[in-house]
Design a protein around this motif. Structure first.
Motif: not given
Length: 338
Positions: A199-205
């Motif tokens: 699992t890879t955390a995701v950041v949204n801009r």
């Protein structure tokens, strides 16, 4: 995936010769969480609700070359590849989830960053909205269905998936992105063993910019309209390759969230791998630099905001600093001569 708003993507699909929603020799809309998608379905009377859950899945394709035409949902190239993907998707998911699976949608195509001229497809796997959250399949179940089918050398699909590239971008049952490795079988007669997903955390801009040369029409408020879908494809087709080039190790996907009046205000959500996610200024510079190269729409540099912060061109800052310094020197000279 983690996102302050709008976790799903707007998308389009081909229904013989026209854009519409829910292919069923007629049309109806469905709204999923905070955004809408369209889907293609082969049955004559699909059962739909106002909240059909959608799993957004990214997968790389073998033996496909990305061209600008694949950014245009109305192009024959887009429609032809879309039909092949939907046919394969139906063959994979309907037997696996006969009571819950509703249909497939193509959210869009983008250039693959790891292979020259490759194609990454973003798919929407739609399930019955009447199913409770506990009855929805897990992310692993959805991704493994595609991985196992793609890994089967005897499949008869007319499109080739790369099993190791299957990634759950967003889903109704999790806030993380799940990447699933292909199923492997031991050389003996032992049962197949599935490699555990990572699992890879995701950041949204969240990006907003204004197109002063564009004219707003009310159909841009409807994400299932042809105008919305065409403008979405126009923007993503030019912005996504720039984001992939600027952030090759972290860029995941982009979503056009909404269009608002004034000439046209464009709202997007850009997903990055959190470990290498660029900051707001770096993302904003991509849009500012793109203002001189995009066609079919325009980007007003002074209107670019990322996560609520206005981003100013570094070049403009440099010019302002030089002008300010010159003025101070000039004023100092004038005062000293008095």
């Amino acid at each position: 995936m983690a996102c302050s708003y709008y976790n799903h993507q707007s998308c389009s699909y081909y229904n013989h010769h026209s854009f519409s929603n829910y292919y069923n020799h007629g049309s109806s809309n469905y709204y999923n969480h905070h955004s809408t998608s369209n889907y293609y379905h082969h049955s004559s009377t699909p059962t739909t609700t106002s909240s059909n859950p959608v799993y957004s899945v990214s997968v790389q394709l073998n033996n496909e070359n990305f061209t600008v035409a694949l950014a245009d949902p109305g192009s024959p190239e887009f429609q032809e590849l879309q039909q092949r993907l939907i046919s394969a998707c139906e063959a994979i998911y309907r037997p696996r989830f006969p009571d819950r699976f509703v249909g497939c949608t193509v959210l869009g195509f983008s250039a693959t960053t790891t292979r020259q001229e490759g194609v990454t497809a973003n798919l929407g796997i739609v399930f019955n909205g009447t199913a409770s959250a506990g009855n929805l399949p897990t992310n692993n179940a959805v991704s493994n269905a595609l991985v196992e089918a793609a890994s089967n050398p005897n499949n008869t699909f007319n499109v080739s998936f790369i099993p190791s590239s299957v990634t759950i971008i967003s889903s109704p049952v999790t806030n993380t992105t799940t990447t699933v490795a292909p199923t492997t079988v031991a050389p003996t007669t032992a049962a197949p063993t599935t490699v555990a997903p990572t699992t890879t955390a995701v950041v949204n801009r969240n990006v907003t910019f204004r197109s002063v040369q564009s004219t707003f029409t009310n159909d841009l408020l409807n994400s299932s309209s042809t105008a919305f879908q065409n403008r979405t494809a126009l923007i993503k087709g030019q912005i996504d390759p720039l984001l992939q080039s600027a952030f090759p190790s972290s860029f995941q996907s982009s979503t056009v969230v909404a269009f608002r009046n004034g000439s046209v205000i464009n709202e997007m959500s850009i997903a990055f791998t959190s470990a290498n996610a660029p900051n707001a200024s770096e993302v904003g510079q991509v849009f500012i630099n793109a203002s001189s190269t995009v066609t079919g729409f325009d980007i007003e540099q002074s209107s670019v905001t990322v996560d609520g912060t206005t981003i100013t061109s570094s070049g403009v800052r440099t010019k302002i600093s030089l002008i300010t310094a010159f003025c101070l020197v000039l004023m100092s000279g004038l005062l000293s001569s008095q």
